[in-house]
Motif scaffolding. Sequence first.
Motif, PDB file in Angstrom:
ATOM      1  N   ILE A  87       0.838  -1.202   0.000  1.00 63.51           N
ATOM      2  CA  ILE A  87       0.000   0.000   0.000  1.00 63.51           C
ATOM      3  C   ILE A  87       0.872   1.250   0.000  1.00 63.51           C
ATOM      4  CG2 ILE A  87      -1.623   1.372   1.376  1.00 63.51           C
ATOM      5  CD1 ILE A  87      -3.054  -0.908   0.095  1.00 63.51           C
ATOM      6  N   LEU A  88       1.922   1.266   0.817  1.00 63.88           N
ATOM      7  CA  LEU A  88       2.802   2.431   0.880  1.00 63.88           C
ATOM      8  C   LEU A  88       3.538   2.648  -0.441  1.00 63.88           C
ATOM      9  CD1 LEU A  88       4.218   2.064   4.503  1.00 63.88           C
ATOM     10  CD2 LEU A  88       2.573   3.760   3.680  1.00 63.88           C
ATOM     11  N   GLU A  89       3.883   1.577  -1.129  1.00 62.34           N
ATOM     12  CA  GLU A  89       4.523   1.723  -2.435  1.00 62.34           C
ATOM     13  C   GLU A  89       3.584   2.413  -3.420  1.00 62.34           C
ATOM     14  OE1 GLU A  89       7.574   1.055  -3.694  1.00 62.34           O
ATOM     15  OE2 GLU A  89       8.231   0.690  -1.636  1.00 62.34           O
ATOM     16  N   ILE A  90       2.313   2.034  -3.393  1.00 66.25           N
ATOM     17  CA  ILE A  90       1.340   2.677  -4.282  1.00 66.25           C
ATOM     18  C   ILE A  90       1.169   4.145  -3.899  1.00 66.25           C
ATOM     19  CG2 ILE A  90      -1.073   2.673  -5.057  1.00 66.25           C
ATOM     20  CD1 ILE A  90      -1.048  -0.386  -4.512  1.00 66.25           C
ATOM     21  N   ALA A  91       1.187   4.429  -2.597  1.00 64.69           N
ATOM     22  CA  ALA A  91       1.012   5.808  -2.135  1.00 64.69           C
ATOM     23  C   ALA A  91       2.119   6.727  -2.650  1.00 64.69           C
ATOM     24  CB  ALA A  91       0.962   5.848  -0.608  1.00 64.69           C
ATOM     25  N   LYS A  92       3.315   6.200  -2.865  1.00 70.50           N
ATOM     26  CA  LYS A  92       4.441   7.024  -3.319  1.00 70.50           C
ATOM     27  C   LYS A  92       4.153   7.717  -4.641  1.00 70.50           C
ATOM     28  CE  LYS A  92       8.272   4.501  -1.145  1.00 70.50           C
ATOM     29  NZ  LYS A  92       9.485   3.669  -1.408  1.00 70.50           N
ATOM     30  N   GLU A  93       3.285   7.107  -5.456  1.00 67.76           N
ATOM     31  CA  GLU A  93       3.057   7.646  -6.799  1.00 67.76           C
ATOM     32  C   GLU A  93       1.640   8.185  -6.990  1.00 67.76           C
ATOM     33  OE1 GLU A  93       1.867   3.672  -9.282  1.00 67.76           O
ATOM     34  OE2 GLU A  93       3.991   3.900  -8.805  1.00 67.76           O
ATOM     35  N   SER A  94       0.961   8.474  -5.886  1.00 67.52           N
ATOM     36  CA  SER A  94      -0.481   8.729  -5.997  1.00 67.52           C
ATOM     37  C   SER A  94      -0.929  10.166  -5.727  1.00 67.52           C
ATOM     38  CB  SER A  94      -1.241   7.804  -5.028  1.00 67.52           C
ATOM     39  OG  SER A  94      -1.080   6.453  -5.394  1.00 67.52           O
ATOM     40  N   PHE A  95      -0.056  11.054  -5.279  1.00 69.96           N
ATOM     41  CA  PHE A  95      -0.571  12.325  -4.767  1.00 69.96           C
ATOM     42  C   PHE A  95       0.039  13.539  -5.450  1.00 69.96           C
ATOM     43  CE2 PHE A  95      -1.088   9.291  -1.225  1.00 69.96           C
ATOM     44  CZ  PHE A  95      -2.466   9.278  -1.222  1.00 69.96           C
ATOM     45  N   MET A 140      -4.018   4.559  -6.906  1.00 71.02           N
ATOM     46  CA  MET A 140      -4.027   3.389  -7.783  1.00 71.02           C
ATOM     47  C   MET A 140      -2.702   3.316  -8.531  1.00 71.02           C
ATOM     48  SD  MET A 140      -6.854   2.307 -10.684  1.00 71.02           S
ATOM     49  CE  MET A 140      -8.161   2.339  -9.458  1.00 71.02           C
ATOM     50  N   LYS A 141      -2.179   2.117  -8.710  1.00 78.82           N
ATOM     51  CA  LYS A 141      -0.943   1.936  -9.449  1.00 78.82           C
ATOM     52  C   LYS A 141      -1.091   2.501 -10.862  1.00 78.82           C
ATOM     53  CE  LYS A 141       1.351  -1.919  -8.872  1.00 78.82           C
ATOM     54  NZ  LYS A 141       1.712  -3.367  -8.758  1.00 78.82           N
ATOM     55  N   LYS A 142      -0.037   3.132 -11.346  1.00 76.14           N
ATOM     56  CA  LYS A 142      -0.118   3.844 -12.617  1.00 76.14           C
ATOM     57  C   LYS A 142      -0.553   2.950 -13.767  1.00 76.14           C
ATOM     58  CE  LYS A 142       3.159   7.550 -11.600  1.00 76.14           C
ATOM     59  NZ  LYS A 142       4.448   8.194 -11.963  1.00 76.14           N
ATOM     60  N   GLU A 143      -0.072   1.723 -13.784  1.00 76.61           N
ATOM     61  CA  GLU A 143      -0.368   0.864 -14.923  1.00 76.61           C
ATOM     62  C   GLU A 143      -1.826   0.415 -14.969  1.00 76.61           C
ATOM     63  OE1 GLU A 143       2.015  -1.865 -12.020  1.00 76.61           O
ATOM     64  OE2 GLU A 143       1.855   0.287 -12.503  1.00 76.61           O
ATOM     65  N   TYR A 144      -2.590   0.661 -13.900  1.00 73.11           N
ATOM     66  CA  TYR A 144      -4.004   0.276 -13.875  1.00 73.11           C
ATOM     67  C   TYR A 144      -4.943   1.467 -14.046  1.00 73.11           C
ATOM     68  CZ  TYR A 144      -2.631  -4.405 -12.416  1.00 73.11           C
ATOM     69  OH  TYR A 144      -2.089  -5.674 -12.370  1.00 73.11           O
ATOM     70  N   LEU A 184     -11.293   0.946 -14.212  1.00 80.93           N
ATOM     71  CA  LEU A 184     -11.336   0.344 -12.878  1.00 80.93           C
ATOM     72  C   LEU A 184     -11.695   1.343 -11.779  1.00 80.93           C
ATOM     73  CD1 LEU A 184      -8.133  -1.867 -13.188  1.00 80.93           C
ATOM     74  CD2 LEU A 184     -10.509  -2.658 -13.199  1.00 80.93           C
ATOM     75  N   ALA A 185     -11.501   2.621 -12.020  1.00 84.58           N
ATOM     76  CA  ALA A 185     -11.714   3.614 -10.963  1.00 84.58           C
ATOM     77  C   ALA A 185     -13.169   3.643 -10.504  1.00 84.58           C
ATOM     78  CB  ALA A 185     -11.270   4.997 -11.434  1.00 84.58           C
ATOM     79  N   LYS A 186     -14.108   3.622 -11.439  1.00 89.35           N
ATOM     80  CA  LYS A 186     -15.528   3.696 -11.058  1.00 89.35           C
ATOM     81  C   LYS A 186     -15.962   2.481 -10.232  1.00 89.35           C
ATOM     82  CE  LYS A 186     -17.222   6.694 -14.784  1.00 89.35           C
ATOM     83  NZ  LYS A 186     -18.123   6.764 -15.957  1.00 89.35           N
TER      84      LYS A 186
END
Length: 228
Positions: free
Chosen positions: A93-101, A159-163, A168-170
């Motif tokens: 989860i923290l790895e995904i957070a690195k690229e999310s904000f 969300m991971k960039k590749e997804y 999938l967001a909705k």
Amino acid sequence: MADYLRPTPWDKRNFQMDTFEVMSLEEEALAQTENIEGHFTIKVDPFKSSKILLDHGFYYVDTLIEPVCEEGKLTVFEKDGTDISLEYDRERILEIAKESFEHGRFHRDFNIPDEQADLRYMNWVSDLMDKNQIYALFYEGSLIGFYGFEKENVLLLGMKKEYRSKGLAKPLTSMGCRKQWEDLDLQQLKTSISAANAPSLNLFYSLGFRLRSAKDVYHKINRSSMGV
């Protein structure tokens, strides 16, 4: 004299300085920011004059749109392979957070280095996990994102960039909203989105959220011995 400055220790740990939220637009409140070192945030009605803020050294950083979804108005989207859970690998989860904000207000504050803004949001995600306020988002068995909440508030999505941009967001966000609603027995859901973040605004509108209010956000830094 009333104390109009509310300390925000969750931000202090990230920015190497004292941090405060200013609780009023009154002259007396703004005057209290003059002789204290630190970072100050105030959120105001967009229709209020900003002159008094500019006179006291505040600068504009963002406008937060605050949509609300009332009971019975939530639209839930379905997609095969999607799932959410309170069980997950914390480090993933923290790895995904690195690229999310990228759209956070602290990233828009030119006085805050990006790495400190990143740390601020990473720590927020970590805090929410400590309180069991993160749903993990899964697609075809893979952990691809997270949904952070507190009471009736939808706080964070990542969300991971590749997804991203794959439809999938909705479904995943609406599933998170539904689970939050059911788990906490709520009457409404609320969120807060930067006006610059058009994809998130469109996402929540599609789920049944409607604009109720907005706030302009101003920051101020008194620097004399700051670490930034």
